[in-house]
Design a protein around this motif. Structure first.
Motif, PDB file in Angstrom:
ATOM      1  N   UNK A  59      14.281  12.047  19.951  1.00 13.11           N
ATOM      2  CA  UNK A  59      13.089  12.411  20.714  1.00 13.11           C
ATOM      3  C   UNK A  59      12.552  11.252  21.559  1.00 13.11           C
ATOM      4  N   UNK A  60      13.274  10.127  21.551  1.00 13.63           N
ATOM      5  CA  UNK A  60      12.916   8.957  22.367  1.00 13.63           C
ATOM      6  C   UNK A  60      11.474   8.502  22.117  1.00 13.63           C
ATOM      7  N   UNK A  61      11.108   8.417  20.830  1.00 13.00           N
ATOM      8  CA  UNK A  61       9.766   7.954  20.463  1.00 13.00           C
ATOM      9  C   UNK A  61       9.714   6.441  20.615  1.00 13.00           C
ATOM     10  N   UNK A  62       8.707   5.960  21.310  1.00 12.35           N
ATOM     11  CA  UNK A  62       8.555   4.530  21.552  1.00 12.35           C
ATOM     12  C   UNK A  62       7.855   3.879  20.363  1.00 12.35           C
ATOM     13  N   UNK A  63       8.558   2.969  19.702  1.00 10.75           N
ATOM     14  CA  UNK A  63       7.987   2.222  18.579  1.00 10.75           C
ATOM     15  C   UNK A  63       8.462   0.781  18.670  1.00 10.75           C
ATOM     16  N   UNK A  64       7.820  -0.060  17.907  1.00 10.03           N
ATOM     17  CA  UNK A  64       8.289  -1.447  17.847  1.00 10.03           C
ATOM     18  C   UNK A  64       9.478  -1.504  16.877  1.00 10.03           C
ATOM     19  N   UNK A  65      10.366  -2.449  17.054  1.00 11.75           N
ATOM     20  CA  UNK A  65      11.532  -2.532  16.171  1.00 11.75           C
ATOM     21  C   UNK A  65      11.151  -3.004  14.765  1.00 11.75           C
ATOM     22  N   UNK A  66      11.983  -2.636  13.806  1.00 10.08           N
ATOM     23  CA  UNK A  66      11.813  -3.111  12.437  1.00 10.08           C
ATOM     24  C   UNK A  66      10.766  -2.393  11.622  1.00 10.08           C
ATOM     25  N   UNK A  67      10.499  -1.120  11.904  1.00  9.87           N
ATOM     26  CA  UNK A  67       9.513  -0.375  11.129  1.00  9.87           C
ATOM     27  C   UNK A  67      10.072  -0.023   9.754  1.00  9.87           C
TER      28      UNK A  67
END
Length: 114
Positions: A59-67
């Motif tokens: 869904x191409x959700x924008x998040x920061x890496x390493x969650x």
């Protein structure tokens, strides 16, 4: 044996949702939003982290890496609840699939190689 019927549990579940919708809709002028209906909560914690990451990527959700898993569940849960679902079409397709044994994946055999 083919499963040509809907089990009593799912039949009762479908009927109870329909009855709740009619009761809630009859009190007002029919403009009640879909969120007024009691919707079951999906426990995303039961999914593996890789599955959550694939959902996020799909869904191409924008998040920061390493969650971590809890953060992924929170973000994906918020997105998941916003996806519109046409309940009538979904139930119709589900019943059609069960009646026509479409719930099993189609296994295509190579000619001569098994």
């Amino acid at each position: 044996a083919r499963h040509l019927y809907i089990c009593d549990f799912h039949k009762n579940l479908i009927q109870s949702v329909r009855n709740r919708r009619k009761r809630k809709g009859s009190d007002d002028d029919g403009d009640s939003p879909v969120q007024d209906i009691d919707t079951p909560e999906v426990d995303l914690y039961q999914l593996q982290v890789n599955t959550l990451r694939r959902y996020k990527r799909h869904f191409k959700l924008q998040t920061r890496p390493g969650l971590n898993k809890a953060q992924l569940v929170e973000i994906i849960g918020g997105h998941f609840r916003t996806i519109p679902v046409n309940e009538k079409d979904t139930l119709t397709y589900f019943i059609y699939s069960v009646k026509n044994d479409k719930n099993k994946p189609d296994l295509k055999m190579d000619s001569g190689v098994h």
